[in-house]
Scaffold this motif. Structure first.
Motif, short mmCIF file in Angstrom:
data_model
loop_
_atom_site.label_atom_id
_atom_site.label_comp_id
_atom_site.label_asym_id
_atom_site.label_seq_id
_atom_site.Cartn_x
_atom_site.Cartn_y
_atom_site.Cartn_z
N PRO A 178 0.84 -1.20 0.00
CA PRO A 178 0.00 0.00 0.00
C PRO A 178 0.88 1.26 0.00
O PRO A 178 1.93 1.29 0.65
N SER A 179 0.45 2.27 -0.71
CA SER A 179 1.28 3.47 -0.90
C SER A 179 1.72 4.10 0.42
O SER A 179 2.84 4.60 0.53
N LYS A 180 0.86 4.04 1.45
CA LYS A 180 1.24 4.67 2.72
C LYS A 180 2.37 3.92 3.43
O LYS A 180 3.01 4.47 4.33
N PHE A 181 2.64 2.65 3.02
CA PHE A 181 3.73 1.88 3.63
C PHE A 181 4.94 1.74 2.70
O PHE A 181 5.89 1.05 3.03
N LYS A 182 4.90 2.38 1.55
CA LYS A 182 5.96 2.20 0.56
C LYS A 182 7.33 2.62 1.10
O LYS A 182 8.29 1.85 1.04
N THR A 183 7.42 3.82 1.65
CA THR A 183 8.70 4.32 2.14
C THR A 183 9.25 3.42 3.25
O THR A 183 10.43 3.07 3.26
N LEU A 184 8.38 3.04 4.18
CA LEU A 184 8.80 2.19 5.30
C LEU A 184 9.30 0.84 4.80
O LEU A 184 10.33 0.32 5.29
N ASN A 185 8.63 0.25 3.82
CA ASN A 185 9.08 -1.04 3.27
C ASN A 185 10.42 -0.91 2.56
O ASN A 185 11.27 -1.80 2.65
#
Length: 196
Positions: A178-185
């Motif tokens: 999901p886009s909201k978790f992209k940076t964290l992943n």
């Protein structure tokens, strides 16, 4: 019978239900396909909803005919749980590499007295693979604020042993989460690469 390319890369991904084994194998498969390889994947979800064993075979090369890895032919054993690493060591080829999460998940059968957890698991693994990489991925993932990042961290480690382009890994991860978790992943993936 058709002969496969002898340069086929075989990655066996193992763990228990709910750890992200299937998602990790899907990401690996997507990266291999986007890199131009013929890719086959098969999986077994044994009671995965109840913490049972989950395995996924990923094979890629110029041409792959079979989706399953034979015993003694895995180039990489990527394991999400320590006892599962021990259980699947016989699939590793002599020159194969082990990446094992240090997490221990005690199955219900052991609580019921129907066996015991291998206390010497790390020693058993090192005896079979001196170059085994052990990763304490759960505390690291929790430090990032999400225990589900374990699979992304382990994929980061695996990416250092597989000759697949880094930009391919990052593009697939960015597309699949999901886009909201992209940076964290992507941060978790990079942390795995540092370990590798």
């Amino acid at each position: 019978m058709k002969r496969e390319n002898t340069n086929t890369t075989n990655v066996l991904v193992v763990g228990t239900g709910g750890q992200g084994v299937i998602t990790a194998s899907e990401i690996l498969s997507d990266v291999a396909m986007s890199s131009g390889f013929d890719t086959k994947k098969s999986e077994i979800h044994g009671m995965s909803q109840r913490g049972g064993v989950v395995t996924s075979h990923v094979r890629y090369s110029e041409k792959v005919y079979s989706p399953t890895i034979m015993e003694g032919e895995a180039d990489i054993l990527l394991s999400f749980e320590l006892a599962e690493t021990v259980r699947w060591l016989h699939f590793l080829k002599p020159s194969g590499r082990v990446i094992s999460n240090l997490q221990r998940i005690i199955p219900p059968a052991i609580y019921a007295g129907m066996g015991s957890y291998p206390e010497d698991a790390e020693a058993v693994i090192r005896k079979r693979s001196e170059t085994a990489i052990f990763v304490d991925a759960l505390p690291l993932a929790e430090g990032f604020g999400n225990p589900r990042l374990v699979n992304t961290i382990l994929l980061g480690v695996a990416s250092t042993l597989l000759s697949l382009p880094l930009d391919g890994w990052k593009a697939v991860i960015a597309k699949r989460v999901p886009s909201k978790f992209k940076t964290l992943n992507l941060v978790a993936f990079d942390s795995g690469r540092e370990i590798g």
